[in-house]
Design an enzyme around this catalytic site. Structure first.
Site, PDB file in Angstrom:
ATOM      1  N   HIS B 122      -0.053  -8.440 -22.940  1.00 13.00           N
ATOM      2  CA  HIS B 122      -1.431  -8.385 -23.409  1.00 13.00           C
ATOM      3  C   HIS B 122      -1.588  -7.114 -24.247  1.00 13.00           C
ATOM      4  O   HIS B 122      -0.866  -6.137 -24.042  1.00 13.00           O
ATOM      5  CB  HIS B 122      -2.316  -8.315 -22.163  1.00 13.00           C
ATOM      6  N   ASP B 199       1.491  -5.088 -15.074  1.00  9.40           N
ATOM      7  CA  ASP B 199       0.162  -5.616 -15.359  1.00  9.40           C
ATOM      8  C   ASP B 199      -0.028  -6.834 -14.450  1.00  9.40           C
ATOM      9  O   ASP B 199       0.567  -7.889 -14.679  1.00  9.40           O
ATOM     10  CB  ASP B 199       0.085  -6.005 -16.839  1.00  9.40           C
ATOM     11  N   GLN B 202      -3.047 -11.183 -14.120  1.00 11.11           N
ATOM     12  CA  GLN B 202      -2.977 -12.638 -13.957  1.00 11.11           C
ATOM     13  C   GLN B 202      -2.221 -13.046 -12.695  1.00 11.11           C
ATOM     14  O   GLN B 202      -2.038 -14.239 -12.445  1.00 11.11           O
ATOM     15  CB  GLN B 202      -2.310 -13.284 -15.186  1.00 11.11           C
ATOM     16  N   LYS B 225     -11.398 -10.997 -12.641  1.00 12.41           N
ATOM     17  CA  LYS B 225     -10.490 -12.142 -12.693  1.00 12.41           C
ATOM     18  C   LYS B 225     -10.176 -12.660 -11.297  1.00 12.41           C
ATOM     19  O   LYS B 225      -9.365 -13.559 -11.126  1.00 12.41           O
ATOM     20  CB  LYS B 225      -9.205 -11.747 -13.422  1.00 12.41           C
ATOM     21  N   CYS B 362      -4.783 -12.315 -27.049  1.00  9.31           N
ATOM     22  CA  CYS B 362      -4.486 -10.885 -26.972  1.00  9.31           C
ATOM     23  C   CYS B 362      -3.001 -10.618 -26.810  1.00  9.31           C
ATOM     24  O   CYS B 362      -2.600  -9.622 -26.244  1.00  9.31           O
ATOM     25  CB  CYS B 362      -5.264 -10.209 -25.851  1.00  9.31           C
TER      26      CYS B 362
END
Lengths: 150, 408
Positions: B122, B199, B202, B225, B362
Site C-alpha cells: 500500500h 502492515d 488487511q 477496518k 493505493c
C-alpha cells in the site's frame, strides 16, 4: 419522444465514442499545448493536446487510461470544438457545464454532448463526464493570461 | 458456527439502501461497518463520561483513564502482545507506518543501507520509505513476486544482502490478498539482524494474529477496518525497538519535564509517542470492536470468510466474461469484467446497491505485474452472505450492459 430524449440513442452515442474515440492519440508536434488531467478522486488519467493558432482551435488530441464516460465525453468534445475560436469554445464548455449541473443550457450547440444530460443523476460520474472539458477549459484560461491585450 | 443472520442484526448499516436497493457492502478492505455495540460505547463516552485522559484529578477523568488504558490491554491480548506497553495508539495504520519510518528508520538507517519492499505494498508502506531513503541515501529493493504474485521466503532470501536493514511488507496485500509468510521471513531476517515491519491492516481484522509467534518487530493496523471507528490506529512494537524509536510529534502528555534551556525528559513507551489529546472516543470504540470480534471468535470469522470467498471465486471462475487475478488468495478478490473499464464496472454495481472499489487500490507499483492498470476489488467481511454473493455474481453477468448504469 424526441430522439434527444431517447436513452437508447444517447447510450449509442456514448458507446460509439467509447469504442471508437475520435482524435485519440498524441503527437510529438511542439506547437501543441499539453495538459494532464489526472482525476484526484478516481482513476481516470488522460493527456490532452491542443493546437491553437490565431485564437482558433486547430486541433485537439487526447489519450490515456479512462472510463467510458470520460473517454466518450472527451471524444465528443474534440469534435465539437475543432475549428472554433477560443470564445466559441468557452461558450460551448459553459453550456455543457450548465447541463451537467442542471442549469438552463443551449441544447442546440451541444450536439452529441447532450448524451451526458443524465449525469447529474449519477453524481459519482460528474467527475468523469467533465474531466476532458475541464482540461480544455484550463488550457483556454492559461491562453488568456499569456495573450497580450489589444 | 458463525450465525450470520444473527450477526447482521448488530449492524445498522445493513438496513440501509443504496440506489434504491438494499446495500450489499463489499468494500471492507477500505473500511468496515460498525456494530451497534461500538456505536453505543462511543455515545456513552460522549454522553456520560466525557473528560480528557491522563489529565484530571477527578472521578470522570479517572474513569476515562481506566477505560482508555484498558483498551490498550485489550489490543495487547487481541494480538498476543506480551505487554500493554507494546501498544502505541496512532491515528491509523498509515500513521503507524509513518511513525516506524520516521521514528525508527530515519534515526537508524545510514547511507548505502537497503530497505526491502514489495510491489504489493500500500502507498503508506511505500511512500514514507521512499522519503526516508532519499533523506538518508539508502536504496529500496523490491522482492520479486512469483507468477501468482506471491512472496516466498526464497524470494526474500534472494533480495537480502549485507546492506539490508529493514523489510517492510504486508501480512495480507490489500490488492492481491495473499497471506505472506511473515513468520519464516522474520526468522530468517533476524539471523541477519534485519528488522521486519508488518502492515497488518488487511490481516488483523480477518484472522487470529499472534505477534509473538510471528516474531515481527513492528505491526501496524487500523481500528476502522475491524468494526471500530476511523481515526485510530495501532502500532505494536517490540519494547526495545519502541524505546529506540523517536517520537515524530511532541507536545503535552509525552514529556515528564522540560526546561527553558530546551532539555526535555520524555515519558516512557508508549506515552512518549502519544503527544496531544488522543482520539479518546475512537480508542473506546476500538475496545468495544475488539470485544465484539473476540466474542464472535477470530478463528470462526476467518473460517467463515475463507469459505465465503471460495464460494464467490468458484462462481466468478465459471463466468467467461470475468478475469480473477487472485483466485487462491485469502483477502480481497481482484477481478475485471472483460472489456469494461473498472470504474464503469463499479458504477454498474453501484446501480444495484453493491459497493465495490475500482482502481489501483493505493498500490500503484503493482500495475506492471498484473498487466492491467486497474482492477475491481470485492472485499468481504463476516457479515456478508452467500445470497449477497449470488446477487453480486448476477451483476457480473450483466457486465456488457455497463452503460445502462449511466442511464439507470
Amino acid at each position: 419522444m424526441r430522439s434527444l430524449d431517447n436513452p437508447m440513442i444517447l447510450r449509442e452515442i456514448i458507446l460509439d465514442h467509447y469504442e471508437y474515440p475520435r482524435n485519440r492519440g498524441l503527437t510529438d508536434d511542439k506547437d501543441y499545448i499539453k495538459i494532464n488531467m489526472n482525476s484526484e478522486t478516481c482513476i481516470d488519467d488522460i493527456d490532452i493536446q491542443v493546437k491553437i493558432e490565431d485564437g482558433v482551435i486547430k486541433d485537439f488530441r487526447f489519450d490515456g487510461e479512462a472510463c467510458a464516460i470520460s473517454t466518450a465525453s472527451t471524444s465528443i468534445l474534440s469534435e465539437l470544438i475543432k475549428g472554433k475560436t477560443l470564445e466559441e469554445a468557452k461558450y460551448i464548455i459553459e453550456q455543457y457545464n450548465n447541463m451537467i449541473y442542471e442549469r438552463e443550457y443551449d441544447e442546440e450547440i451541444l450536439e452529441e454532448a447532450i448524451a451526458f444530460k443524465n449525469t447529474s443523476k449519477q453524481a459519482n460520474r460528474i467527475k468523469c463526464a467533465t474531466l476532458g472539458w475541464n482540461g480544455l477549459s484550463q488550457i483556454i484560461d492559461e491562453q488568456k493570461v499569456g495573450e497580450p491585450h489589444d | 458456527m458463525l450465525d450470520v443472520e444473527q450477526v447482521r442484526k448488530d449492524f445498522p448499516m445493513l438496513s440501509v439502501s443504496m440506489h434504491d436497493h438494499p446495500l450489499i457492502y463489499l468494500d471492507n478492505g477500505a473500511t468496515t461497518l460498525k456494530p451497534q455495540s461500538v456505536i453505543q460505547a462511543i455515545c456513552e463516552y460522549l454522553s456520560s463520561y466525557s473528560a480528557n485522559a491522563h489529565r484530571g484529578d477527578y472521578d470522570l477523568s479517572h474513569r476515562v483513564d481506566e477505560t482508555f488504558e484498558n483498551v490498550r490491554q485489550k489490543v495487547a491480548n487481541f494480538i498476543h502482545a506480551p505487554k500493554k506497553e507494546n501498544i502505541v495508539f496512532t491515528y491509523g495504520a498509515s500513521d503507524s507506518l509513518n511513525l516506524v519510518a520516521y521514528g525508527y528508520g530515519l534515526t537508524h538507517l545510514q547511507e548505502d543501507d537497503e530497505i526491502i519492499l514489495s510491489f504489493q505494498e500500500h502507498a503508506s508502506n511505500t511512500l514514507p520509505w521512499f522519503d526516508v531513503s532519499r533523506q538518508k541515501g539508502c536504496r529500496i529493493q523490491y522482492v520479486t513476486l512469483d507468477q501468482d504474485g506471491q512472496i516466498t521466503l526464497e524470494h526474500i532470501k534472494e533480495t537480502i544482502n549485507e546492506h539490508t536493514k529493514i523489510i517492510a511488507i504486508s501480512h495480507i496485500s490489500n490488492v492481491l490478498g495473499y497471506l505472506n509468510p511473515i513468520k519464516e521471513i522474520c526468522q530468517y531476517a533476524h539471523q541477519k539482524g534485519i528488522i521486519v515491519v508488518v502492515d497488518g491492516a488487511q490481516s488483523v481484522p480477518h484472522m487470529p494474529v499472534d505477534v509473538e509467534e510471528l516474531d515481527c518487530d513492528f505491526l501496524a493496523f487500523s481500528a476502522h477496518k475491524m468494526c471500530g471507528p476511523t481515526g485510530v490506529g495501532i502500532l505494536y512494537g517490540k519494547l526495545n525497538l519502541l524505546e529506540e524509536t523517536s517520537p515524530t510529534r511532541l507536545g503535552g502528555g509525552s514529556n515528564s519535564r522540560y526546561y527553558k534551556d530546551g532539555q526535555v525528559t520524555l515519558k516512557k513507551v508508549p506515552a512518549k509517542f502519544e503527544a496531544g489529546t488522543p482520539n479518546i472516543e475512537g480508542v473506546i470504540g476500538l475496545g468495544s470492536a475488539i470485544d465484539y470480534l473476540t466474542q464472535l471468535s477470530m478463528k470462526e470469522i476467518h473460517e467463515y470468510e475463507l469459505s465465503l470467498r471460495r464460494y464467490a471465486v468458484d462462481q466468478l471462475l465459471q463466468l467467461d466474461n470475468v478475469i480473477v487475478y487472485n483466485p487462491d488468495a485469502q483477502g480481497p478478490i481482484a477481478f475485471n469484467i472483460k472489456g469494461v473499464f473498472s470504474q464503469d464496472a463499479a458504477s454498474l454495481f453501484n446501480t444495484y446497491g453493491i459497493a465495490i472499489r475500482a482502481g489501483h487500490h493505493c498500490a500503484k507499483l503493482l500495475d506492471n505485474y498484473l498487466e492491467t492498470n486497474t482492477t475491481c476489488r470485492a472485499s468481504l467481511y463476516f457479515y456478508n452472505t452467500r445470497e449477497e454473493i449470488d446477487q453480486f455474481i448476477e451483476i457480473c453477468k450483466k457486465g456488457d450492459d455497463f452503460l445502462d448504469a449511466f442511464f439507470g
